[in-house]
Enzyme design. Structure first.
Site, PDB file in Angstrom:
ATOM      1  N   ILE A  12       0.840  -1.209   0.000  1.00 25.47           N
ATOM      2  CA  ILE A  12       0.000   0.000   0.000  1.00 25.47           C
ATOM      3  C   ILE A  12       0.873   1.257   0.000  1.00 25.47           C
ATOM      4  O   ILE A  12       0.628   2.213  -0.750  1.00 25.47           O
ATOM      5  CB  ILE A  12      -0.954   0.010   1.218  1.00 25.47           C
ATOM      6  CG1 ILE A  12      -1.843  -1.241   1.226  1.00 25.47           C
ATOM      7  CG2 ILE A  12      -1.818   1.278   1.203  1.00 25.47           C
ATOM      8  CD1 ILE A  12      -2.728  -1.387   2.472  1.00 25.47           C
ATOM      9  N   ILE A  57      11.358   2.094  11.974  1.00 19.65           N
ATOM     10  CA  ILE A  57      10.580   2.979  12.854  1.00 19.65           C
ATOM     11  C   ILE A  57      10.877   2.708  14.335  1.00 19.65           C
ATOM     12  O   ILE A  57      10.444   3.454  15.200  1.00 19.65           O
ATOM     13  CB  ILE A  57       9.048   2.907  12.591  1.00 19.65           C
ATOM     14  CG1 ILE A  57       8.501   1.479  12.800  1.00 19.65           C
ATOM     15  CG2 ILE A  57       8.702   3.429  11.211  1.00 19.65           C
ATOM     16  CD1 ILE A  57       6.971   1.424  12.873  1.00 19.65           C
ATOM     17  N   ALA A  78       4.697  -1.915   9.311  1.00 15.31           N
ATOM     18  CA  ALA A  78       4.169  -2.880  10.280  1.00 15.31           C
ATOM     19  C   ALA A  78       4.571  -4.290   9.874  1.00 15.31           C
ATOM     20  O   ALA A  78       4.899  -4.549   8.723  1.00 15.31           O
ATOM     21  CB  ALA A  78       2.644  -2.779  10.341  1.00 15.31           C
ATOM     22  N   TYR A 144      -1.234 -10.083  15.892  1.00 16.85           N
ATOM     23  CA  TYR A 144      -1.261  -8.969  14.933  1.00 16.85           C
ATOM     24  C   TYR A 144      -2.382  -7.993  15.299  1.00 16.85           C
ATOM     25  O   TYR A 144      -2.148  -6.784  15.441  1.00 16.85           O
ATOM     26  CB  TYR A 144      -1.458  -9.497  13.502  1.00 16.85           C
ATOM     27  CG  TYR A 144      -1.740  -8.402  12.487  1.00 16.85           C
ATOM     28  CD1 TYR A 144      -0.819  -7.392  12.258  1.00 16.85           C
ATOM     29  CD2 TYR A 144      -2.943  -8.386  11.764  1.00 16.85           C
ATOM     30  CE1 TYR A 144      -1.074  -6.381  11.330  1.00 16.85           C
ATOM     31  CE2 TYR A 144      -3.205  -7.388  10.833  1.00 16.85           C
ATOM     32  CZ  TYR A 144      -2.268  -6.382  10.618  1.00 16.85           C
ATOM     33  OH  TYR A 144      -2.528  -5.388   9.710  1.00 16.85           O
ATOM     34  N   VAL A 187      -4.441 -13.474   1.083  1.00 20.58           N
ATOM     35  CA  VAL A 187      -4.959 -14.720   0.507  1.00 20.58           C
ATOM     36  C   VAL A 187      -5.101 -14.625  -1.018  1.00 20.58           C
ATOM     37  O   VAL A 187      -4.841 -15.593  -1.738  1.00 20.58           O
ATOM     38  CB  VAL A 187      -6.291 -15.124   1.203  1.00 20.58           C
ATOM     39  CG1 VAL A 187      -7.388 -14.117   0.933  1.00 20.58           C
ATOM     40  CG2 VAL A 187      -6.747 -16.498   0.766  1.00 20.58           C
ATOM     41  N   ARG A 211     -14.609 -12.428   4.039  1.00 17.45           N
ATOM     42  CA  ARG A 211     -13.865 -11.175   4.171  1.00 17.45           C
ATOM     43  C   ARG A 211     -14.503 -10.138   3.251  1.00 17.45           C
ATOM     44  O   ARG A 211     -15.245 -10.470   2.327  1.00 17.45           O
ATOM     45  CB  ARG A 211     -12.389 -11.350   3.754  1.00 17.45           C
ATOM     46  CG  ARG A 211     -11.587 -12.292   4.638  1.00 17.45           C
ATOM     47  CD  ARG A 211     -11.349 -11.722   6.020  1.00 17.45           C
ATOM     48  NE  ARG A 211     -10.565 -12.607   6.864  1.00 17.45           N
ATOM     49  CZ  ARG A 211     -11.071 -13.572   7.640  1.00 17.45           C
ATOM     50  NH1 ARG A 211     -12.379 -13.795   7.651  1.00 17.45           N
ATOM     51  NH2 ARG A 211     -10.292 -14.301   8.397  1.00 17.45           N
ATOM     52  N   GLU A 275      -8.795 -18.061  13.770  1.00 19.89           N
ATOM     53  CA  GLU A 275      -9.137 -17.375  12.519  1.00 19.89           C
ATOM     54  C   GLU A 275     -10.516 -16.702  12.634  1.00 19.89           C
ATOM     55  O   GLU A 275     -11.485 -17.291  13.110  1.00 19.89           O
ATOM     56  CB  GLU A 275      -9.145 -18.335  11.326  1.00 19.89           C
ATOM     57  CG  GLU A 275      -9.412 -17.545  10.056  1.00 19.89           C
ATOM     58  CD  GLU A 275      -9.169 -18.302   8.761  1.00 19.89           C
ATOM     59  OE1 GLU A 275      -9.068 -17.620   7.742  1.00 19.89           O
ATOM     60  OE2 GLU A 275      -9.089 -19.539   8.777  1.00 19.89           O
TER      61      GLU A 275
HETATM   62  N1  LIG Z   1      -2.992  -5.267   3.163  1.00 22.48           N
HETATM   63  C1  LIG Z   1      -4.118  -5.160   3.820  1.00 22.48           C
HETATM   64  O1  LIG Z   1      -5.103  -5.839   3.537  1.00 22.48           O
HETATM   65  C2  LIG Z   1      -4.257  -4.159   4.945  1.00 22.48           C
HETATM   66  C3  LIG Z   1      -5.534  -3.901   5.458  1.00 22.48           C
HETATM   67  C4  LIG Z   1      -5.662  -2.992   6.496  1.00 22.48           C
HETATM   68  C5  LIG Z   1      -4.554  -2.360   7.016  1.00 22.48           C
HETATM   69  N2  LIG Z   1      -3.324  -2.633   6.506  1.00 22.48           N
HETATM   70  C6  LIG Z   1      -2.178  -1.935   7.094  1.00 22.48           C
HETATM   71  O2  LIG Z   1      -1.557  -1.169   6.076  1.00 22.48           O
HETATM   72  C7  LIG Z   1      -0.155  -1.098   6.308  1.00 22.48           C
HETATM   73  C8  LIG Z   1       0.598  -1.553   5.057  1.00 22.48           C
HETATM   74  O3  LIG Z   1       0.251  -2.889   4.757  1.00 22.48           O
HETATM   75  P1  LIG Z   1       0.712  -3.609   3.410  1.00 22.48           P
HETATM   76  O4  LIG Z   1      -0.347  -4.552   3.042  1.00 22.48           O
HETATM   77  O5  LIG Z   1       1.178  -2.598   2.441  1.00 22.48           O
HETATM   78  O6  LIG Z   1       1.927  -4.499   3.953  1.00 22.48           O
HETATM   79  P2  LIG Z   1       3.446  -4.600   3.490  1.00 22.48           P
HETATM   80  O7  LIG Z   1       4.053  -5.682   4.324  1.00 22.48           O
HETATM   81  O8  LIG Z   1       3.553  -4.684   2.022  1.00 22.48           O
HETATM   82  O9  LIG Z   1       3.994  -3.176   3.955  1.00 22.48           O
HETATM   83  C9  LIG Z   1       4.558  -2.942   5.214  1.00 22.48           C
HETATM   84  C10 LIG Z   1       5.901  -2.293   4.979  1.00 22.48           C
HETATM   85  O10 LIG Z   1       6.455  -1.931   6.240  1.00 22.48           O
HETATM   86  C11 LIG Z   1       7.849  -2.232   6.184  1.00 22.48           C
HETATM   87  N3  LIG Z   1       8.285  -2.385   7.579  1.00 22.48           N
HETATM   88  C12 LIG Z   1       8.002  -3.405   8.422  1.00 22.48           C
HETATM   89  N4  LIG Z   1       8.562  -3.175   9.619  1.00 22.48           N
HETATM   90  C13 LIG Z   1       9.202  -1.984   9.525  1.00 22.48           C
HETATM   91  C14 LIG Z   1       9.960  -1.230  10.418  1.00 22.48           C
HETATM   92  N5  LIG Z   1      10.198  -1.650  11.675  1.00 22.48           N
HETATM   93  N6  LIG Z   1      10.471  -0.037  10.022  1.00 22.48           N
HETATM   94  C15 LIG Z   1      10.268   0.379   8.744  1.00 22.48           C
HETATM   95  N7  LIG Z   1       9.561  -0.308   7.836  1.00 22.48           N
HETATM   96  C16 LIG Z   1       9.026  -1.476   8.224  1.00 22.48           C
HETATM   97  C17 LIG Z   1       7.937  -3.509   5.375  1.00 22.48           C
HETATM   98  O11 LIG Z   1       9.216  -3.761   4.867  1.00 22.48           O
HETATM   99  C18 LIG Z   1       6.910  -3.238   4.307  1.00 22.48           C
HETATM  100  O12 LIG Z   1       7.477  -2.574   3.194  1.00 22.48           O
HETATM  101  C19 LIG Z   1       0.122  -1.961   7.534  1.00 22.48           C
HETATM  102  O13 LIG Z   1       0.221  -1.109   8.659  1.00 22.48           O
HETATM  103  C20 LIG Z   1      -1.092  -2.843   7.645  1.00 22.48           C
HETATM  104  O14 LIG Z   1      -1.342  -3.226   8.985  1.00 22.48           O
HETATM  105  C21 LIG Z   1      -3.142  -3.521   5.478  1.00 22.48           C
END
Ligand SMILES: NC(=O)c1ccc[n+]([C@@H]2O[C@H](COP(=O)([O-])OP(=O)(O)OC[C@H]3O[C@@H](n4cnc5c(N)ncnc54)[C@H](O)[C@@H]3O)[C@@H](O)[C@H]2O)c1
Length: 321
Positions: A12, A57, A78, A144, A187, A211, A275
């Site tokens: 994202i 971070i 994250a 998580y 998934v 979902r 789950e």
């Molecule tokens: N993908 C989904 O369906 C979804 C839905 C709701 C919320 N989110 C939230 O959106 C955010 C992004 O999710 P995503 O799907 O793009 O996941 P992603 O794993 O592709 O992106 C997370 C990014 O954070 C980086 N990262 C992890 N730990 C780190 C740290 N300590 N310091 C710096 N960078 C770090 C990772 O390398 C990765 O690039 C997350 O916070 C997630 O909880 C995702």
């Protein structure tokens, strides 16, 4: 504007980096490349207004240096995988809770104008009622979700204690280009990779768990509306379609869009402990407050995603060591 996007090399975050870099804002992308991928942002390295920092971070001093004149922080960094959070709970809490605490604290010290924090529908656990609004109890049954609840409550406490402008975005499952299966994954990307490789999708339990899916373009729009909203948003906001799809139906659709009907059939394995059974969004607050309305129907998004996966999903992941 000067923006910091944490987790900016991830799925994202990289789409947000694209949008704001191409609009001419000054963008700092901070990522430790735990699950991030250089492929997602390498095309931005030619832009003078885009800066890629490999960092964490959890590094308070680094944040202090980076955030000195930043106006807006998107906090997406994250550990996002539910299964991995059960195997590595400590890592998950360190990043998702303490990392977020660092972001909030440095934002406070440097008077950052707005923090947009990526929460998630996973904070709710299985629906006690449908659809789920923001008042639904926070019953996440896994580390998580628990880490994300803690981070949400910290954001809320910073809003209440210091009057900071922090928005908490709760997106329901997001999917789209750049979401890859790298051992852990969403998934849709896991199924797509398997089916395109001629392997059956593996379904935990009976596959009736549901979902609510949001396509990446609608997710980016959600974040952008929050960014442009003038008033502080002090309560969490859900973003989801309000439509549920079962995992078994999802598997069938993916098999169909991959052109493998008749060749590949889902297989069922034991259900996973903890789950979540059903997730369906009530996104009325997002609609009323921000005018957000998802544009993408699931089938259109899936077709585009499968096409993208065929072309780019199998590319090598590039990590920066
Ligand atoms: N993908 C989904 O369906 C979804 C839905 C709701 C919320 N989110 C939230 O959106 C955010 C992004 O999710 P995503 O799907 O793009 O996941 P992603 O794993 O592709 O992106 C997370 C990014 O954070 C980086 N990262 C992890 N730990 C780190 C740290 N300590 N310091 C710096 N960078 C770090 C990772 O390398 C990765 O690039 C997350 O916070 C997630 O909880 C995702």
């Amino acid at each position: 504007m000067k923006l910091l996007i944490t987790g900016g090399a991830g799925f994202i975050g990289s789409h947000l980096c694209d949008k704001y870099t191409q609009e001419g804002h000054s963008v700092i992308c901070l990522d430790n490349f735990m699950s991030g991928n250089l492929v997602n942002v390498r095309h931005l390295l030619d832009y003078r207004n885009f800066k890629l920092i490999k960092g964490d971070i959890r590094d308070f001093d680094l944040l202090e240096r980076l955030m000195r004149d930043v106006e807006v922080v998107f906090n997406l960094a994250a550990q996002i995988h539910v299964d991995r959070s059960s195997v590595e709970p400590r890592l998950t809490y360190d990043i998702n809770v303490m990392g977020t605490q660092n972001i909030l604290e440095v934002a406070r010290l440097h008077d950052v104008r707005k923090v947009i924090h990526a929460s998630t529908s996973e904070v709710y656990g299985s629906s006690l009622y449908y659809p789920m609004d923001e008042k639904h109890p926070l019953n996440a049954p896994h580390p998580y979700g628990a880490s994300k609840i803690a981070a949400d409550r910290m954001c809320y406490a910073y809003i209440q204690t210091y009057g900071m402008n922090i928005a908490i975005a709760r997106l329901f499952n997001v999917f789209g280009p750049r979401q890859r299966d790298i051992g852990y994954g969403g998934v849709i990307s896991i199924f797509t990779r398997r089916v395109l490789s001629g392997m059956p999708p593996m379904i935990y339990g009976d596959g009736k768990q549901t979902r609510d899916y949001t396509y990446i373009d609608d997710a980016v729009k959600a974040y952008d509306l929050i960014l442009k909203h003038d008033e502080p948003i002090t309560e969490p906001v859900n973003f989801g379609s309000g439509k549920e799809v079962s995992i078994i139906d999802l598997a069938d659709k993916i098999i169909d869009y991959c052109g493998k009907t008749g060749d590949v059939k889902p297989v069922h394995v034991a259900s996973r402990q903890g789950e979540v059974k059903r997730l369906i969004a009530d996104a009325s607050r997002a609609r009323q407050l921000l005018g957000w309305q998802p544009k993408y129907k699931l089938d259109k998004g899936l077709r585009e995603f499968v096409q993208w996966y065929r072309n780019y999903g199998f590319e090598e992941r590039i990590k920066i060591e």
